[in-house]
Design a protein around this motif. Structure first.
Motif, short mmCIF file in Angstrom:
data_model
loop_
_atom_site.label_atom_id
_atom_site.label_comp_id
_atom_site.label_asym_id
_atom_site.label_seq_id
_atom_site.Cartn_x
_atom_site.Cartn_y
_atom_site.Cartn_z
N ASP A 81 1.29 -1.09 0.36
CA ASP A 81 0.38 -0.20 -0.05
C ASP A 81 0.64 1.73 0.40
OD1 ASP A 81 -2.52 -1.10 0.20
OD2 ASP A 81 -1.55 -1.84 2.06
N ILE A 82 1.82 1.76 0.79
CA ILE A 82 3.03 2.58 0.99
C ILE A 82 4.18 2.39 0.86
CG2 ILE A 82 3.79 4.20 2.52
CD1 ILE A 82 0.71 3.24 4.52
N LEU A 83 5.11 2.86 -0.02
CA LEU A 83 6.71 2.76 0.43
C LEU A 83 6.82 4.36 0.40
CD1 LEU A 83 9.36 1.97 -1.27
CD2 LEU A 83 8.67 2.96 -3.31
N ILE A 123 4.90 0.67 -8.23
CA ILE A 123 4.12 0.94 -9.04
C ILE A 123 2.94 0.06 -9.87
CG2 ILE A 123 3.74 2.36 -11.08
CD1 ILE A 123 5.30 4.40 -9.67
N PRO A 124 3.50 -1.34 -10.51
CA PRO A 124 2.54 -2.02 -11.05
C PRO A 124 1.48 -2.78 -10.07
CG PRO A 124 4.83 -2.22 -11.80
CD PRO A 124 5.14 -1.71 -10.77
N VAL A 125 2.17 -3.16 -8.89
CA VAL A 125 1.15 -3.69 -7.85
C VAL A 125 0.06 -2.50 -7.30
CG1 VAL A 125 1.38 -4.38 -5.86
CG2 VAL A 125 3.45 -5.62 -7.47
N MET A 126 0.46 -1.44 -7.73
CA MET A 126 -0.37 -0.48 -6.90
C MET A 126 -1.19 -0.19 -7.88
SD MET A 126 2.47 1.87 -4.93
CE MET A 126 2.58 1.59 -3.28
N GLU A 127 -0.93 -0.47 -8.94
CA GLU A 127 -1.92 -0.15 -9.85
C GLU A 127 -3.43 -0.91 -10.24
OE1 GLU A 127 -0.71 1.65 -14.61
OE2 GLU A 127 0.66 0.72 -13.82
N LYS A 128 -1.95 -2.91 -9.88
CA LYS A 128 -3.25 -3.41 -10.13
C LYS A 128 -4.47 -3.58 -9.03
CE LYS A 128 -0.58 -6.85 -11.85
NZ LYS A 128 0.26 -8.46 -12.15
N GLY A 130 -5.26 -0.61 -7.48
CA GLY A 130 -6.07 0.77 -7.88
C GLY A 130 -5.76 2.12 -7.00
N LYS A 131 -4.47 1.90 -6.26
CA LYS A 131 -4.40 2.45 -5.19
C LYS A 131 -3.00 2.31 -4.37
CE LYS A 131 -6.75 5.19 -0.79
NZ LYS A 131 -8.11 5.79 -0.58
N GLY A 132 -2.20 3.47 -4.29
CA GLY A 132 -0.99 3.48 -3.27
C GLY A 132 -0.70 4.69 -2.94
N LYS A 173 -4.28 7.74 -11.44
CA LYS A 173 -5.13 5.93 -11.26
C LYS A 173 -4.84 5.28 -10.29
CE LYS A 173 -1.89 5.09 -15.74
NZ LYS A 173 -0.84 4.13 -16.31
N GLY A 174 -4.56 6.68 -8.99
CA GLY A 174 -5.03 6.19 -7.33
C GLY A 174 -3.19 6.12 -6.70
N ILE A 175 -2.81 6.81 -7.52
CA ILE A 175 -1.32 6.24 -6.56
C ILE A 175 -0.71 8.00 -6.95
CG2 ILE A 175 0.81 5.62 -6.63
CD1 ILE A 175 0.63 3.60 -8.52
N ARG A 176 -0.61 8.49 -5.34
CA ARG A 176 -0.05 9.52 -4.90
C ARG A 176 1.17 9.53 -4.48
NH1 ARG A 176 -1.27 11.05 -0.38
NH2 ARG A 176 -1.93 9.48 0.80
N SER A 177 2.00 10.88 -4.64
CA SER A 177 3.54 10.94 -4.50
C SER A 177 3.99 12.19 -3.70
CB SER A 177 3.92 10.56 -6.32
OG SER A 177 6.03 10.49 -5.39
N ASN A 178 4.81 12.28 -2.91
CA ASN A 178 4.71 12.75 -2.50
C ASN A 178 6.31 12.89 -1.63
OD1 ASN A 178 2.12 14.88 -2.17
ND2 ASN A 178 1.00 13.10 -1.73
N ILE A 179 6.83 14.26 -0.68
CA ILE A 179 8.45 14.09 -0.16
C ILE A 179 7.98 14.69 0.75
CG2 ILE A 179 10.42 15.37 -0.52
CD1 ILE A 179 10.50 15.44 -3.16
#
Length: 267
Positions: A81-83, A123-128, A130-132, A173-179
Motif C-alpha cells: 500500500d505504501i512505499l 507501481i505495477p502492484v499498486m496499479e493492479k 487501484g491505489k497506493g 490511477k490512484g497512486i499519490r507521490s509526495n516528498i
C-alpha cells in the motif's frame, strides 16, 4: 488521524536507523505491517512479530534489489500500500571540486537510482490494486544546496522532480507521490564519534564532549526559527500523515519538516 493505516502494508527503506527506524515504529504502532529494508536489519526483528514485520537485508544500489524487496512484501503480506523511499547517504565533501566522478556515481546510485528502482518495482502492484502511496525522503538541501554536500544536494533536487513526474503520471490511477523534506534532524549521524556534532564542536570551539554546548552554539548561529533541532519522530509523523487517507487529496508536494529554516531562507 492514522486509524486508516491499520492493516495496510508499508515498505520502508533505510529502516534500521534514524528516520527510517522511527517511521517503522510508528507504522507498527498504527497497525501497519512493515517490510523493513536496509543493508543490515538485525535490530528490526525485536520490534514486532513476523505477522507484522518482515526484515530484509538488501543493498539498493544492486540490480534486482528493489524487486527482491517488493516480492518479499507480496510473499509475506500479499500487497503493497505504501512505499517510504528513505535509504540514502549524505557524505561530507570539502567543496564542489573535491567530488570525483566515482563519488557522484555512488551518491546517485543510492539516493536517486535507489528511489527510482523501488518506485518502478511497486507501481505495477499498486496499479493492479487501484491505489497506493509513494513517499520520498528529500531534504532542504534539495531546495537550497549545502556547500559541503554538493552531490547530496543535487541528488535531493532530482528527487523533487522524480516525485512530481510520478504525481503527474499516476495520481489519476490512484497512486499519490509526495516528498517529506527534513532539515536539522538529530539522528545517530549527529551523535556518533566523528559525527556532525563533533564537526560543530570543532567549528565553534566547544569541547567535543559538550554535545549540548555544540547544539546551543549551532542554534544561536543558524537562528533556526523553531529554536531546536528536529527529531526522527517529527519526520515520522509527517510521513504517516502523507501515507494516510487524511491526505488523500495531496499529491506532488514537498512537505518541509525543517523548523521553518527553508521559509526563512526564502524571504
Amino acid at each position: 488521524m492514522t486509524q486508516d493505516l491499520n492493516g495496510k502494508v508499508a515498505i520502508v527503506t533505510g529502516a534500521s536507523s534514524g528516520i527510517g527506524l522511527e517511521t517503522t515504529k510508528q507504522f507498527l504502532a498504527a497497525g501497519t505491517k512493515v517490510v523493513g529494508a536496509a543493508r543490515s536489519t538485525a535490530n528490526l526483528a525485536e520490534l514486532a512479530g513476523p505477522d507484522m514485520i518482515c526484515a530484509i537485508d538488501v543493498d539498493l544500489t544492486q540490480a534486482g534489489a528493489a524487486e527482491k524487496v517488493m516480492q518479499a512484501a507480496i510473499d509475506r503480506f500479499g500487497k503493497v500500500d505504501i512505499l517510504f523511499n528513505n535509504a540514502g547517504a549524505a557524505p561530507g565533501r570539502d567543496d564542489f571540486l573535491s567530488v570525483t566522478d566515482e563519488m557522484w556515481q555512488q551518491t546517485f546510485d543510492l539516493n536517486v537510482m535507489g528511489y527510482i528502482r523501488m518506485a518502478r518495482a511497486v507501481i505495477p502492484v499498486m496499479e493492479k490494486q487501484g491505489k497506493g502511496v509513494l513517499i520520498h525522503c528529500g531534504s532542504e538541501a534539495g531546495i537550497k544546496p549545502h556547500p559541503l554536500l554538493p552531490d547530496y544536494s543535487v541528488s535531493k533536487s532530482a528527487i523533487n522532480m522524480i516525485s512530481k513526474i510520478l504525481s503527474r503520471d499516476y495520481t489519476r490511477k490512484g497512486i499519490r507521490s509526495n516528498i517529506v523534506a527534513p532539515a536539522h534532524i538529530r539522528t545517530e549521524l549527529w551523535d556518533e564519534p566523528g559525527g556532525f556534532l563533533d564537526t560543530l564542536a570543532d567549528h565553534y570551539g566547544v569541547p567535543r564532549n559538550d554535545r549540548d554546548g555544540a547544539v546551543a552554539a549551532f542554534l544561536e548561529d543558524s537562528q533556526l526559527p523553531a529554536g531546536r533541532l528536529g527529531t526522527p519522530e517529527d519526520v515520522a509523523r509527517a510521513v504517516l500523515y502523507l501515507a494516510s487517507d487524511v491526505s488523500d487529496f495531496v499529491s506532488g508536494i514537498v512537505l518541509g519538516v525543517d523548523g521553518g529554516v527553508v521559509p526563512s531562507l526564502q524571504t
